[in-house]
Motif scaffolding. Sequence first.
Motif, mmCIF file in Angstrom:
data_model
loop_
_atom_site.group_PDB
_atom_site.id
_atom_site.type_symbol
_atom_site.label_atom_id
_atom_site.label_comp_id
_atom_site.label_asym_id
_atom_site.label_seq_id
_atom_site.Cartn_x
_atom_site.Cartn_y
_atom_site.Cartn_z
ATOM 1 N N ALA A 208 3.341 57.858 48.604
ATOM 2 C CA ALA A 208 2.079 57.117 48.675
ATOM 3 C C ALA A 208 1.209 57.416 47.460
ATOM 4 O O ALA A 208 0.584 56.507 46.885
ATOM 5 N N GLY A 209 1.179 58.681 47.053
ATOM 6 C CA GLY A 209 0.378 59.053 45.886
ATOM 7 C C GLY A 209 0.878 58.410 44.607
ATOM 8 O O GLY A 209 0.087 57.905 43.796
ATOM 9 N N VAL A 210 2.193 58.403 44.403
ATOM 10 C CA VAL A 210 2.775 57.774 43.210
ATOM 11 C C VAL A 210 2.460 56.282 43.198
ATOM 12 O O VAL A 210 2.066 55.710 42.172
ATOM 13 N N VAL A 211 2.632 55.645 44.349
ATOM 14 C CA VAL A 211 2.441 54.196 44.444
ATOM 15 C C VAL A 211 0.978 53.827 44.235
ATOM 16 O O VAL A 211 0.665 52.884 43.490
ATOM 17 N N LEU A 212 0.070 54.541 44.852
ATOM 18 C CA LEU A 212 -1.336 54.177 44.748
ATOM 19 C C LEU A 212 -1.905 54.451 43.358
ATOM 20 O O LEU A 212 -2.670 53.639 42.826
ATOM 21 N N THR A 213 -1.519 55.567 42.740
ATOM 22 C CA THR A 213 -1.987 55.842 41.374
ATOM 23 C C THR A 213 -1.207 55.037 40.343
ATOM 24 O O THR A 213 -1.602 54.952 39.187
ATOM 25 N N GLN A 214 -0.097 54.463 40.760
ATOM 26 C CA GLN A 214 0.776 53.596 39.951
ATOM 27 C C GLN A 214 1.338 54.337 38.728
ATOM 28 O O GLN A 214 1.177 53.930 37.590
ATOM 29 N N ASN A 215 2.044 55.435 39.037
ATOM 30 C CA ASN A 215 2.766 56.151 37.984
ATOM 31 C C ASN A 215 4.191 55.609 37.926
ATOM 32 O O ASN A 215 5.060 56.026 38.695
ATOM 33 N N PHE A 216 4.428 54.688 37.011
ATOM 34 C CA PHE A 216 5.731 54.022 36.924
ATOM 35 C C PHE A 216 6.858 55.016 36.646
ATOM 36 O O PHE A 216 7.994 54.815 37.073
ATOM 37 N N ASP A 217 6.568 56.103 35.910
ATOM 38 C CA ASP A 217 7.590 57.099 35.570
ATOM 39 C C ASP A 217 7.787 58.138 36.669
ATOM 40 O O ASP A 217 8.621 59.027 36.534
ATOM 41 N N GLY A 218 7.043 58.048 37.753
ATOM 42 C CA GLY A 218 6.992 59.151 38.707
ATOM 43 C C GLY A 218 8.170 59.273 39.643
ATOM 44 O O GLY A 218 8.243 60.250 40.386
ATOM 45 N N PHE A 219 9.107 58.334 39.644
ATOM 46 C CA PHE A 219 10.175 58.351 40.632
ATOM 47 C C PHE A 219 11.444 59.035 40.138
ATOM 48 O O PHE A 219 12.248 59.522 40.938
ATOM 49 N N MET B 24 -2.254 48.376 32.396
ATOM 50 C CA MET B 24 -1.120 48.081 33.258
ATOM 51 C C MET B 24 -1.649 47.304 34.461
ATOM 52 O O MET B 24 -2.562 47.762 35.149
ATOM 53 N N ARG B 25 -1.102 46.144 34.701
ATOM 54 C CA ARG B 25 -1.576 45.306 35.805
ATOM 55 C C ARG B 25 -1.548 46.072 37.125
ATOM 56 O O ARG B 25 -0.646 46.881 37.372
ATOM 57 N N SER B 26 -2.494 45.787 37.980
ATOM 58 C CA SER B 26 -2.609 46.518 39.245
ATOM 59 C C SER B 26 -1.471 46.210 40.202
ATOM 60 O O SER B 26 -1.287 46.929 41.191
ATOM 61 N N ASP B 27 -0.688 45.174 39.943
ATOM 62 C CA ASP B 27 0.457 44.841 40.797
ATOM 63 C C ASP B 27 1.781 45.126 40.099
ATOM 64 O O ASP B 27 2.835 44.610 40.493
ATOM 65 N N TYR B 28 1.749 45.973 39.069
ATOM 66 C CA TYR B 28 2.953 46.203 38.256
ATOM 67 C C TYR B 28 4.023 46.966 39.048
ATOM 68 O O TYR B 28 5.215 46.682 38.931
ATOM 69 N N LEU B 29 3.613 47.941 39.844
ATOM 70 C CA LEU B 29 4.562 48.782 40.577
ATOM 71 C C LEU B 29 4.592 48.372 42.044
ATOM 72 O O LEU B 29 3.563 48.345 42.715
ATOM 73 N N ARG B 30 5.776 48.081 42.543
ATOM 74 C CA ARG B 30 5.896 47.625 43.922
ATOM 75 C C ARG B 30 5.599 48.763 44.904
ATOM 76 O O ARG B 30 5.757 49.952 44.582
#
Length: 363
Positions: free
Chosen positions: A219-230, A265-271
């Motif tokens: 949830a934290g990765v998704v909400l802060t939108q860290n694309f490299d975080g996975f 980075m667009r706010s909808d960039y990371l699913r």
Amino acid sequence: MEIRDKLPEYRLFIHPIDVRELRRDIWNDDPVSGKLTIDGKRFEIDLVYRGSHIRDFPKKSYTVSFYKPPIYRNANVFHLNAEFKDPSLLRNKLSFDFFHDIGCLAPRARFVFLKVNGKNEGVYLELESVDDHFLNNRKLPLGPIFYAIDGDANFSLMSDLEKEGKKSLSVGYEQKCGTILDELHLQKMIMQINTIPKEEFEKEIVNYVNVDKYLRWLAGVVLTQNFDGFVHNYALYQNSDTGQYEIIPWDYDATWGRDVNGEEMRSDYLRMEGFNTLTARILDCKTYRHQYKNLLEDILRNQFTLDYLQPKIESMHSLIRPYVLTDPYKKESIDFFDQEPDYIYRFIEARSAYIKSKLELLQ
């Protein structure tokens, strides 16, 4: 200029010969010696440039190791991050504080002002190292810690970098604490993630992973939108009491609406579902998928709101602004710095709306 709330001032001395040695090869991981004065107390230290692509930046980041005396603030290593590409300088700290507030393990972080050989180097973020001291400071059981150092830390049998099977299932990780047996257990965990039959996964995965903590991290990765975080930018800690792995965020400057280059980075960039093999398999379980949905809804009501985050952002911005004016790498872009809180507020509102619009997918 009167500064009401002062940043700790770190005065670093590096012998000119060692300065030349550092600059001669910025990719060299052999440390040089130095002296660091904090609050009138002098420490003898080793230091080295840190990071990968960030070593090319004019404002360098450092890893500092203490050896005389060997401990400072209950640690013997910390990191000084320049946050060079983040125009706000706030994103890393804001992220780690946010992760802590939603129930994840996260490094402590604080702003400091650094001088090197008498010259202002500017505002830095002191980051706690994730190691045995990190565990001791939280009264957690000692256990192995692995850093995810590249895209192969994807919880998969296949390499993200080579597009083929991995030569070792621990590739992509650097072991910080533990033994060879711990590395073998990490490999076993990754194998199990990929081979437990679907009908057994929900019951069996808890033998290896703390799913509640994983979902909070997700949830934290998704909400802060860290694309490299996975597949990068995290550490794994195995709790020796439970045998379960917990995941710890790391390097979160490319968040809150900006990428690794500081660009929008667009706010909808990371699913909302993120990506990597473990995430996909956990969210394939209806029970865990609903747990994740409920968790997102709770965070969206409580911590991921302007009411909750805006005072924190304003406080951090006000704290470091007087020091940004004397930061040789940032003072010329003070107008940009002053616009960033509003930019982050807009991101929070837009990202929240986007995630809320997708929650029904987690039925």
